[in-house]
Design a protein around this motif. Sequence first.
Motif, mmCIF file in Angstrom:
data_model
loop_
_atom_site.group_PDB
_atom_site.id
_atom_site.type_symbol
_atom_site.label_atom_id
_atom_site.label_comp_id
_atom_site.label_asym_id
_atom_site.label_seq_id
_atom_site.Cartn_x
_atom_site.Cartn_y
_atom_site.Cartn_z
ATOM 1 N N ALA A 82 0.816 -1.217 0.000
ATOM 2 C CA ALA A 82 0.000 0.000 0.000
ATOM 3 C C ALA A 82 0.850 1.267 0.000
ATOM 4 C CB ALA A 82 -0.930 0.004 1.205
ATOM 5 N N PHE A 83 2.026 1.199 0.634
ATOM 6 C CA PHE A 83 2.886 2.376 0.706
ATOM 7 C C PHE A 83 3.994 2.268 -0.326
ATOM 8 C CE2 PHE A 83 6.718 4.504 2.451
ATOM 9 C CZ PHE A 83 6.257 5.811 2.366
ATOM 10 N N GLU A 84 3.988 3.154 -1.276
ATOM 11 C CA GLU A 84 5.029 3.193 -2.296
ATOM 12 C C GLU A 84 5.872 4.443 -2.069
ATOM 13 O OE1 GLU A 84 3.378 2.957 -6.176
ATOM 14 O OE2 GLU A 84 2.297 1.080 -5.799
ATOM 15 N N PRO A 85 7.057 4.276 -1.522
ATOM 16 C CA PRO A 85 7.882 5.456 -1.220
ATOM 17 C C PRO A 85 8.231 6.228 -2.483
ATOM 18 C CG PRO A 85 9.150 3.424 -0.987
ATOM 19 C CD PRO A 85 7.728 3.020 -1.165
ATOM 20 N N THR A 86 8.159 7.531 -2.388
ATOM 21 C CA THR A 86 8.473 8.381 -3.535
ATOM 22 C C THR A 86 9.890 8.940 -3.469
ATOM 23 O OG1 THR A 86 7.521 10.284 -2.371
ATOM 24 C CG2 THR A 86 6.056 9.043 -3.836
ATOM 25 N N ASP A 87 10.503 8.885 -2.285
ATOM 26 C CA ASP A 87 11.855 9.416 -2.155
ATOM 27 C C ASP A 87 12.882 8.292 -2.257
ATOM 28 O OD1 ASP A 87 12.797 8.882 1.030
ATOM 29 O OD2 ASP A 87 10.657 8.810 0.603
ATOM 30 N N GLU A 88 14.064 8.660 -2.660
ATOM 31 C CA GLU A 88 15.103 7.671 -2.930
ATOM 32 C C GLU A 88 15.531 6.915 -1.679
ATOM 33 O OE1 GLU A 88 19.562 7.450 -5.008
ATOM 34 O OE2 GLU A 88 18.432 9.328 -4.951
ATOM 35 N N VAL A 89 15.582 7.589 -0.530
ATOM 36 C CA VAL A 89 16.040 6.941 0.697
ATOM 37 C C VAL A 89 15.118 5.790 1.084
ATOM 38 C CG1 VAL A 89 16.503 7.241 3.153
ATOM 39 C CG2 VAL A 89 17.177 9.010 1.534
ATOM 40 N N ASN A 90 13.815 6.042 1.094
ATOM 41 C CA ASN A 90 12.887 4.990 1.465
ATOM 42 C C ASN A 90 12.841 3.866 0.434
ATOM 43 O OD1 ASN A 90 11.722 5.585 4.052
ATOM 44 N ND2 ASN A 90 10.737 7.364 3.141
ATOM 45 N N ARG A 91 13.021 4.213 -0.821
ATOM 46 C CA ARG A 91 13.098 3.154 -1.850
ATOM 47 C C ARG A 91 14.322 2.276 -1.602
ATOM 48 N NH1 ARG A 91 11.348 7.251 -5.638
ATOM 49 N NH2 ARG A 91 13.513 7.573 -6.277
ATOM 50 N N ASP A 92 15.423 2.902 -1.188
ATOM 51 C CA ASP A 92 16.631 2.138 -0.890
ATOM 52 C C ASP A 92 16.419 1.204 0.311
ATOM 53 O OD1 ASP A 92 17.995 3.306 -2.949
ATOM 54 O OD2 ASP A 92 19.136 4.704 -1.699
ATOM 55 N N ILE A 93 15.672 1.678 1.319
ATOM 56 C CA ILE A 93 15.393 0.850 2.493
ATOM 57 C C ILE A 93 14.602 -0.384 2.087
ATOM 58 C CG2 ILE A 93 14.153 0.752 4.687
ATOM 59 C CD1 ILE A 93 14.778 3.764 4.988
ATOM 60 N N ALA A 94 13.558 -0.189 1.272
ATOM 61 C CA ALA A 94 12.749 -1.317 0.817
ATOM 62 C C ALA A 94 13.583 -2.286 -0.016
ATOM 63 C CB ALA A 94 11.564 -0.813 0.006
ATOM 64 N N ALA A 95 14.410 -1.745 -0.906
ATOM 65 C CA ALA A 95 15.249 -2.599 -1.747
ATOM 66 C C ALA A 95 16.260 -3.377 -0.916
ATOM 67 C CB ALA A 95 15.968 -1.744 -2.797
ATOM 68 N N TYR A 96 16.798 -2.725 0.124
ATOM 69 C CA TYR A 96 17.772 -3.381 1.000
ATOM 70 C C TYR A 96 17.150 -4.586 1.686
ATOM 71 C CZ TYR A 96 21.191 -3.895 4.798
ATOM 72 O OH TYR A 96 22.121 -4.385 5.691
ATOM 73 N N GLU A 97 15.951 -4.416 2.238
ATOM 74 C CA GLU A 97 15.306 -5.542 2.915
ATOM 75 C C GLU A 97 14.860 -6.614 1.928
ATOM 76 O OE1 GLU A 97 12.535 -4.873 5.996
ATOM 77 O OE2 GLU A 97 13.822 -3.433 7.045
ATOM 78 N N ASP A 98 14.413 -6.208 0.747
ATOM 79 C CA ASP A 98 14.057 -7.200 -0.283
ATOM 80 C C ASP A 98 15.271 -8.051 -0.630
ATOM 81 O OD1 ASP A 98 11.431 -6.422 -0.429
ATOM 82 O OD2 ASP A 98 11.694 -5.144 -2.196
#
Length: 427
Positions: A355-371
């Motif tokens: 449901a939450f799609e981060p729009t900023d690069e930092v949060n996208r990096d956090i999601a990618a890191y955990e993935d």
Amino acid sequence: MPRTGSVDRRGVLRLAGGSLAAFGLTAAGCGAGGGSGDGSVTIRYAWWGSDDRAKRINETIALFEEKYPKIKVKTDFQPYLDFWKKFNTQASGGNPPDVFQNAIGFLRKYDEKNVLLDLGAQVEAGHLGMDGFRAGLEKFGEVDGKLLGVPVGSNSMALVIDENVFRKAGITPKPGWTWDDFDAAMVRIRDTQGRAGDSGMYGVMYLYDLYLRQHGKAFFTAKGLGFTEADLKEWWTKAYAGVRSGVYADPRKVAQIKPKSALAAELAGCEFTWDNFAVRYTSEGKSSYGLAPIPTTDGKKTGQYLGSLMLSGSKRTEHPKEVAQFIDFMVHDPEVAKIMGYDRGVPTTTAQYEAFEPTDEVNRDIAAYEDQLVASGVLEEITPHPSGADVAESAFLRLAEELALGKRSVDDAVRQFFSESKTALGQ
């Protein structure tokens, strides 16, 4: 299992009426959650965190109260240390909040004190769903067959780097790099970039836990410490040498710039912390920051696990059903994720994660890191900490700082840590 659905956001605005009071920002008074003649009940909810977290949480409470109009929520929040001081007083007096933010270091402690509600019965009754969690996180709050906490956000240890510093130093951390690689990189940053390599890893208990796990041990077992005085002496001897050689940042300067981080203040090129904390560096510093993998001993095993903040219920609550419904809403409702973002970590359920799609690069990096951590198969399980673990963690941080400042020798710091910890843990 029942599921909570989306709520009309315009309803939130009607509830808010433009005032903080409508969001319940006043602190809760004493007394257990109560009921009224019309069948409505009031539950007390407490957590630790910043004003921004309070604002977000109270927005989610407004959504909850719209969906469950007969459940009212009184709120209370404090900074981390103040929260636990108050909670200890409330728990000792038999008056803890009905539902509260919790962490793995406190599950066994408060279970042994007969404070925590076993939520398993509410799962069986259909008031709380434990399906749809990511990466096995539904097991995170289980202790000895009891469900004592439900995860609301996941995180894992990471190395936050100043990307410009690492690029100029010619360093590209990759999964599987070793501690020898890391040590060499820190020296290179010191020698070429005019700052320390790292902010100081000697007091990061959860990083040391990963290092121990890489060697078949752990900071905590179910009953106490999982390492020896010789192990800690080795870790802190290396740390002490790193401070003196300038590989780690000068602890006096680090103390002077607090609460700003040493990384953002350009005292160091990197810093070990939880991945979801990476957001702070962008707001504090002027550079570009990214997440790098944890160094390894053998090029494979990182010792990592997904940690999590949790929601727990009080065993003394008069409203276990309503507590369960509140927790269910907070971990499954998609609108909650859109409000909270990654404030408490990456959402633990698939519904909220999507449901939450981060729009900023930092949060996208956090999601990618955990993935990447999940996909790589490096994640391990963590044993719920023994009662007294919070005291040991506090001692570790304090003594590491005293060591770095030259107030204690390595041998003295190690002896003092084991003395305080064994007393707290009953070993």
